[in-house]
Scaffold this active site. Structure first.
Site, mmCIF file in Angstrom:
data_model
loop_
_atom_site.group_PDB
_atom_site.id
_atom_site.type_symbol
_atom_site.label_atom_id
_atom_site.label_comp_id
_atom_site.label_asym_id
_atom_site.label_seq_id
_atom_site.Cartn_x
_atom_site.Cartn_y
_atom_site.Cartn_z
ATOM 1 N N HIS A 176 -3.751 -4.974 0.034
ATOM 2 C CA HIS A 176 -3.289 -5.482 1.328
ATOM 3 C C HIS A 176 -3.357 -7.008 1.358
ATOM 4 O O HIS A 176 -4.425 -7.560 1.628
ATOM 5 C CB HIS A 176 -4.167 -4.925 2.454
ATOM 6 C CG HIS A 176 -3.959 -3.469 2.693
ATOM 7 N ND1 HIS A 176 -3.035 -2.982 3.588
ATOM 8 C CD2 HIS A 176 -4.535 -2.382 2.126
ATOM 9 C CE1 HIS A 176 -3.043 -1.677 3.573
ATOM 10 N NE2 HIS A 176 -3.943 -1.273 2.697
ATOM 11 N N CYS A 224 0.823 -1.210 0.000
ATOM 12 C CA CYS A 224 0.000 0.000 0.000
ATOM 13 C C CYS A 224 0.860 1.264 0.000
ATOM 14 O O CYS A 224 1.569 1.514 -0.964
ATOM 15 C CB CYS A 224 -0.993 -0.023 1.155
ATOM 16 S SG CYS A 224 -2.312 1.188 0.979
ATOM 17 N N GLU A 228 -2.400 -8.926 3.609
ATOM 18 C CA GLU A 228 -2.734 -9.354 4.976
ATOM 19 C C GLU A 228 -4.227 -9.249 5.263
ATOM 20 O O GLU A 228 -4.700 -9.749 6.275
ATOM 21 C CB GLU A 228 -1.922 -8.539 5.991
ATOM 22 C CG GLU A 228 -2.377 -7.116 6.256
ATOM 23 C CD GLU A 228 -1.978 -6.091 5.193
ATOM 24 O OE1 GLU A 228 -1.513 -6.503 4.108
ATOM 25 O OE2 GLU A 228 -2.152 -4.886 5.448
#
Lengths: 209, 259
Positions: A188, A79, A190
């Protein structure tokens, strides 16, 4: 050991938790020695480019990141971390790390210049990626897998061969960039469920040639 | 293109998921961490937790739930309810939530939006709005008024004006709940949703009234919502998220189909 670089840029614990979930040792740190000794670096972040660069310089982490890249160890940007790898950002006209030639563009400006109306900014939510070439960090993904994005700006390398994947938000923008030992995602991993965890797992064993 | 998001909403009271109609007659329906995992595995695009614990002193219970959820699921989730200060926001975000939503606290003190956005970024500040249809008037030109306390207190604020103000203050998203539709299972308030979503630049999550998959289709197309909140239609097993997504896909709504 993976060092997640801590420069006061948002919630880094989600990256750490995702790595622990797939049994990858990691530490969130701004300790330059620890970053030097780490096998791999993750450079995440949410927030604005200008204030992030200020924090990096204040903590001496700008040089630490450049050195990590030069040393050849695997580096993953996420990001804002991805955007800061470029030379400059339209966001606060911030001068960035300049590791990859290019700049960070605003959706608002490109939409305005192309007369595109009615799209929400930030680009927030799940979207697909189109890989331009095979890459070991992005192996094993399904064609329709989607990833979680939240951003108003996007990276645009000068050299388009450094675009690993693009994403369609009426315009087609680079959603993964990279070269040599760096890969960087605008989304992202994650927060992208199993496909995202696959990317983190691939990165944790990636040996760039 | 972006997928339309399907977002299960869990009301959590003292660490347990509950379901009551209009905040009353709450019934325990399970463990929020287990339910979050189930919805994550079923393809939920995001999860909303709404803390309805009455006592502010018991907030630690919710923080503990947030921490466990963050270790268990790897999609975004937001936490709302009882967020009154920047410190409350920080606690929730540090525990692992992606976003925090403010509702009545923002009505009372709009600066919590701008302070929260400055501290944590707009992307994690959701403005929750409870709205009732009251008819157009000089004071309420859109015909929709902001209410708080589960719809019991009218605030004399126009919903559209408040949405635009919230965006200007730095909210990154709006969760728009129709008190009229909430709990009816007759469908979302399409006119309200379209009105707000077409006028703001930030994403809008529609809330209140979902009972059947066709309701999601309508609010995500006609209503121009970016995401749809669902609760009882999945909590009791009437529908599953994959079933809803298959329906939406068949109807031409772009959704995330693999996970």
């Amino acid at each position: 050991m993976i060092a997640i670089i801590d420069y006061d840029a948002g919630n880094l614990t989600s990256v750490s938790r995702a790595l622990f979930h797939i049994n990858v040792e990691n530490v969130i740190t701004n300790d330059i020695k620890l970053i030097e000794s780490a096998e791999r670096i993750i450079f995440p972040g949410v927030g604005a480019a200008g204030s992030a660069m200020k924090s990096l310089i204040r903590l001496g982490l700008d040089d630490a990141i450049r050195q990590a890249v030069e040393s050849g160890k695997p580096v993953l940007g996420i990001c804002l971390g991805t955007q800061i790898i470029l030379q400059e950002s339209r966001e606060n006209q911030a001068k960035c790390l300049g590791i990859i030639d290019g700049s960070v563009r605003a959706f608002s400006e490109i939409f305005q210049s192309k007369g595109i109306k009615g799209l929400k900014i930030p680009h927030m939510g799940w979207n697909r990626i189109a890989l331009k070439a095979d890459h070991p960090v992005f192996a094993g993904l399904k064609e329709n897998d989607e990833f979680y994005f939240v951003h108003g700006y996007y990276p645009l390398p000068d050299n388009l061969s450094q675009v690993i994947a693009t994403t369609d938000y009426v315009i087609e923008f680079p959603s993964i960039i990279g070269m040599n030992n760096i890969v960087a995602t605008q989304f992202h991993p994650e927060k992208s469920g199993n496909p995202g965890l696959t990317i983190l797992k691939n990165f944790s064993s990636w040996e760039p040639c | 293109m972006l997928s339309k998001r399907i977002i299960p909403c869990l009301d959590v009271r003292e660490g347990r998921t509950t379901k009551g109609i209009k905040f009353e007659n709450n019934v325990d329906i399970g463990d929020p961490v287990e339910m979050a995992l189930m919805y994550y595995e079923a393809g939920a695009d995001e999860i909303v937790f709404y803390d309805i614990t009455a006592s502010h002193e018991k907030r630690d219970i919710m923080i503990d739930v947030v921490r466990k959820v963050a270790e268990t699921i790897f999609i975004p989730f937001s936490v709302g309810g009882g967020i009154r200060t920047i410190e409350d926001m920080r606690d929730v975000l540090l525990a692992g939530a992606e976003k925090v939503s403010v509702n009545s606290a923002a009505v009372r003190n709009p600066e919590i939006i701008s302070h929260g956005a400055a501290a944590f970024g707009s992307q994690c500040i959701v403005l929750g709005m409870d709205v009732k249809h009251v008819g157009k008037s000089e004071k309420i030109p859109s015909g929709y008024e902001i209410v708080i306390n589960g719809g019991r207190k009218y605030m004399g604020m126009d919903a559209l004006a408040w949405a635009l103000k919230g965006q200007a203050l730095g909210a990154g998203e709006i969760c728009l709940n129709s008190i009229d539709a909430d709990g009816t299972k007759d469908g979302y308030e399409l006119i309200l949703t379209e009105l707000i979503s077409s006028r703001v630049d930030i994403p809008v999550i529609a809330s209140g009234g979902a009972g059947q998959p066709v309701h999601l289709r309508d609010v995500l197309t006609q209503g121009k919502a970016d995401a749809a909140l669902i609760a009882s239609m999945v909590h009791y097993g009437t529908y599953t998220i994959p079933k809803i997504k298959t329906y939406l896909d068949d109807q031409g709504v772009k959704i995330r189909s693999t996970w």
